[in-house]
Design a protein around this motif. Structure first.
Motif, mmCIF file in Angstrom:
data_model
loop_
_atom_site.group_PDB
_atom_site.id
_atom_site.type_symbol
_atom_site.label_atom_id
_atom_site.label_comp_id
_atom_site.label_asym_id
_atom_site.label_seq_id
_atom_site.Cartn_x
_atom_site.Cartn_y
_atom_site.Cartn_z
ATOM 1 N N PHE A 61 -22.855 -44.632 3.104
ATOM 2 C CA PHE A 61 -24.021 -44.721 2.221
ATOM 3 C C PHE A 61 -24.658 -46.092 2.422
ATOM 4 N N PHE A 62 -25.872 -46.114 3.004
ATOM 5 C CA PHE A 62 -26.603 -47.366 3.224
ATOM 6 C C PHE A 62 -27.629 -47.548 2.115
ATOM 7 N N ALA A 63 -27.741 -48.767 1.591
ATOM 8 C CA ALA A 63 -28.732 -49.086 0.565
ATOM 9 C C ALA A 63 -29.139 -50.545 0.723
ATOM 10 N N PRO A 64 -30.400 -50.904 0.441
ATOM 11 C CA PRO A 64 -30.850 -52.287 0.605
ATOM 12 C C PRO A 64 -30.296 -53.234 -0.449
ATOM 13 N N GLN A 65 -29.854 -52.701 -1.584
ATOM 14 C CA GLN A 65 -29.293 -53.532 -2.644
ATOM 15 C C GLN A 65 -27.982 -52.916 -3.126
ATOM 16 N N GLN A 66 -27.094 -53.780 -3.579
ATOM 17 C CA GLN A 66 -25.770 -53.319 -3.981
ATOM 18 C C GLN A 66 -25.840 -52.409 -5.199
ATOM 19 N N ILE A 67 -25.066 -51.343 -5.164
ATOM 20 C CA ILE A 67 -24.939 -50.422 -6.285
ATOM 21 C C ILE A 67 -23.792 -50.911 -7.150
ATOM 22 N N GLN A 68 -24.101 -51.396 -8.336
ATOM 23 C CA GLN A 68 -23.093 -52.025 -9.187
ATOM 24 C C GLN A 68 -22.085 -51.028 -9.725
ATOM 25 N N SER A 69 -22.562 -49.837 -10.081
ATOM 26 C CA SER A 69 -21.675 -48.817 -10.625
ATOM 27 C C SER A 69 -22.299 -47.443 -10.422
ATOM 28 N N LEU A 70 -21.461 -46.435 -10.373
ATOM 29 C CA LEU A 70 -21.950 -45.074 -10.248
ATOM 30 C C LEU A 70 -22.449 -44.583 -11.608
ATOM 31 N N PRO A 71 -23.504 -43.779 -11.636
ATOM 32 C CA PRO A 71 -24.014 -43.274 -12.915
ATOM 33 C C PRO A 71 -22.935 -42.529 -13.687
ATOM 34 N N ALA A 72 -22.934 -42.707 -15.002
ATOM 35 C CA ALA A 72 -21.945 -42.027 -15.847
ATOM 36 C C ALA A 72 -22.077 -40.514 -15.751
ATOM 37 N N SER A 73 -23.279 -40.047 -15.431
ATOM 38 C CA SER A 73 -23.514 -38.607 -15.354
ATOM 39 C C SER A 73 -22.722 -37.960 -14.221
ATOM 40 N N LEU A 74 -22.266 -38.763 -13.242
ATOM 41 C CA LEU A 74 -21.513 -38.182 -12.139
ATOM 42 C C LEU A 74 -20.231 -37.529 -12.635
ATOM 43 N N GLN A 75 -19.606 -38.109 -13.662
ATOM 44 C CA GLN A 75 -18.368 -37.542 -14.183
ATOM 45 C C GLN A 75 -18.637 -36.171 -14.793
ATOM 46 N N THR A 76 -19.819 -36.024 -15.420
ATOM 47 C CA THR A 76 -20.189 -34.733 -15.989
ATOM 48 C C THR A 76 -20.504 -33.725 -14.902
ATOM 49 N N CYS A 77 -21.208 -34.178 -13.872
ATOM 50 C CA CYS A 77 -21.629 -33.275 -12.808
ATOM 51 C C CYS A 77 -20.486 -32.928 -11.862
ATOM 52 N N VAL A 78 -19.567 -33.880 -11.654
ATOM 53 C CA VAL A 78 -18.440 -33.652 -10.745
ATOM 54 C C VAL A 78 -17.151 -33.925 -11.520
ATOM 55 N N PRO A 79 -16.684 -32.959 -12.309
ATOM 56 C CA PRO A 79 -15.504 -33.190 -13.151
ATOM 57 C C PRO A 79 -14.233 -33.452 -12.352
ATOM 58 N N SER A 80 -14.205 -33.043 -11.079
ATOM 59 C CA SER A 80 -13.008 -33.231 -10.254
ATOM 60 C C SER A 80 -12.987 -34.589 -9.553
ATOM 61 N N LEU A 81 -13.907 -35.482 -9.922
ATOM 62 C CA LEU A 81 -14.009 -36.783 -9.269
ATOM 63 C C LEU A 81 -12.727 -37.586 -9.455
ATOM 64 N N SER A 82 -12.219 -38.156 -8.358
ATOM 65 C CA SER A 82 -10.997 -38.945 -8.397
ATOM 66 C C SER A 82 -11.171 -40.183 -7.536
ATOM 67 N N PRO A 83 -10.389 -41.226 -7.769
ATOM 68 C CA PRO A 83 -10.470 -42.438 -6.936
ATOM 69 C C PRO A 83 -10.257 -42.145 -5.452
ATOM 70 N N ASP A 84 -9.373 -41.196 -5.145
ATOM 71 C CA ASP A 84 -9.127 -40.855 -3.746
ATOM 72 C C ASP A 84 -10.378 -40.282 -3.084
ATOM 73 N N SER A 85 -11.169 -39.532 -3.856
ATOM 74 C CA SER A 85 -12.415 -38.980 -3.311
ATOM 75 C C SER A 85 -13.392 -40.093 -2.972
ATOM 76 N N LEU A 86 -13.482 -41.099 -3.841
ATOM 77 C CA LEU A 86 -14.414 -42.198 -3.609
ATOM 78 C C LEU A 86 -14.033 -43.014 -2.383
#
Length: 261
Positions: A61-86
């Motif tokens: 994932f390329f971006a011109p500025q650092q992404i400080q944190s992932l949106p909180a909505s990601l947990q709602t949209c992807v309930p199976s999200l885990s540190p290993d996935s990231l």
């Protein structure tokens, strides 16, 4: 919802609704998401997380500025999200076109052991101009150079992935682009990118009363166009539309829902 997003962007396969007769085909380069910047970034992040957590894909994932944190909505949209996935997502922050070129070209190096099957570039419009406002000479050629490098890298990685494993999907490219705010009818830089990105995904907010009344959610039209759109044969009881359209609903809690129009 996450399955729909992966279906739309990461896999780029045919829609599974029987109502659809115009579908995005697997593109040689990928998808250019054009529209509101914050929404486009949310979709790119959600696509990256979905591809990593549900499809097991390696993502850069390329971006011109650092992404400080992932949106909180990601947990709602992807309930199976885990540190290993990231861990399957590598975030890179090139601030100039030259840095981005160098980092993308680095994926070609024989010493590299990181072979992503999804390349995402946020705010692609920032790189040809390197932060300058307005159109400057050379921006079109810089945009074409960047797009050609992305496509060439995706093709190179596809070859590596096919030799390493069986049944691996081709490497894809997804990038976001913000339209100019000066109301100009033409955008030479966007035109240059369109020559390489076979599929454009345009985000237009639907401000109609019908769309916003239920639940006070925001509604967006997600419209696919470009040479990567395949028109399937027309039947007696169907109509072929000029592109594939979806509707994206944004709820107050940050969750999203897609449906085919």
């Amino acid at each position: 919802m996450a399955d729909v997003l992966t279906h739309m962007f990461a896999n780029l396969s045919q829609a599974d609704s029987k109502k659809d007769f115009v579908t995005p085909a697997p593109a040689d380069c990928g998808v250019l998401v054009v529209g509101e910047q914050s929404l486009a970034r949310s979709l790119l992040l959600l696509t990256a997380v979905t591809a990593a957590s549900q499809a097991g894909m390696k993502v850069v994932f390329f971006a011109p500025q650092q992404i400080q944190s992932l949106p909180a909505s990601l947990q709602t949209c992807v309930p199976s999200l885990s540190p290993d996935s990231l861990k399957k997502i590598t975030f890179c922050y090139p601030s100039t076109a030259e840095e981005l070129w160098r980092q993308i070209a680095g994926l070609h190096e024989s010493s590299s052991t990181f072979h992503p099957s999804l390349i995402i570039v946020d705010r692609l419009e920032d790189y040809p101009c390197d932060g300058h406002s307005g159109c400057h000479p050379g921006e079109q050629s810089r945009a074409a150079h960047l797009a050609a490098l992305l496509c060439d890298t995706a093709a190179f990685l596809t070859g590596l992935l096919e030799r390493q494993t069986t049944g691996t999907a081709p490497c894809r490219v997804i990038a976001s682009y913000k339209l100019k705010e000066d109301g100009a009818d033409s955008d030479p830089v966007l035109d240059a990118f369109d020559r390489y990105f076979q599929l454009r995904c345009t985000l237009d907010q639907d401000r109609s009363y019908k769309a916003t009344d239920a639940g006070r959610q925001e509604a967006w039209r997600v419209y696919f166009s470009g040479t990567g759109v395949v028109r399937e044969p027309r039947t007696e009881d169907s109509e072929v539309r000029p592109g594939l359209e979806w509707q994206l609903l944004m709820f107050p809690d940050g969750s999203m829902a897609f449906k085919v129009d």
